[in-house]
Design a protein around this motif. Sequence first.
Motif, PDB file in Angstrom:
ATOM      1  N   ALA A   1       6.926  -7.735  25.758  1.00 25.59           N
ATOM      2  CA  ALA A   1       6.832  -8.554  26.980  1.00 25.59           C
ATOM      3  C   ALA A   1       6.134  -7.763  28.074  1.00 25.59           C
ATOM      4  O   ALA A   1       5.317  -8.304  28.829  1.00 25.59           O
TER       5      ALA A   1
ATOM      6  N   LEU B   1       3.532 -15.487  32.064  1.00 28.89           N
ATOM      7  CA  LEU B   1       3.015 -14.327  31.337  1.00 28.89           C
ATOM      8  C   LEU B   1       1.774 -13.744  32.020  1.00 28.89           C
ATOM      9  O   LEU B   1       1.551 -12.546  32.006  1.00 28.89           O
TER      10      LEU B   1
ATOM     11  N   VAL C   1       5.099 -13.478  22.601  1.00 28.29           N
ATOM     12  CA  VAL C   1       5.646 -12.128  22.814  1.00 28.29           C
ATOM     13  C   VAL C   1       6.160 -11.565  21.494  1.00 28.29           C
ATOM     14  O   VAL C   1       5.915 -10.397  21.173  1.00 28.29           O
TER      15      VAL C   1
END
Length: 131
Positions: A91, A124, A75
């Motif tokens: 993010a 993620l 990120v």
Amino acid sequence: MTLRMEAFLDRVAERGEYANRQEADRAARVVLALLGAHLVGEVRAQLAARLSDGFALILLSPLQATEPLSPERFVRATAAWIEGATEQTAAWDVSAVLSTVADAAGDDLMSKILLQLPPGYDLLFGHPQPN
């Protein structure tokens, strides 16, 4: 099945709540380049085959990570590559792009992708794995 560039960008734009497709495209290019640097071999080739030609080329670029980035560093790297980005906006970008990648990849390929990445990437991609 290959996900056309327009369809991919439309999904990223919707998930990232971007003002336009250009913002989604910028995020997609950065995140795919970083992701491609972390994947190798058949897994990388299979994922590229499910993306449009333009995004497949970015994923397959010869850039290789010298060490695997933790999800947090991934990120941060995204934030460093996107002008004006913060870790919070990066993010958001990573989540919008990788969740769309996960849809294009499907469950079997996603399992193989996650095996090549450090722990925590499942979040993620929006695909939390049981412990």
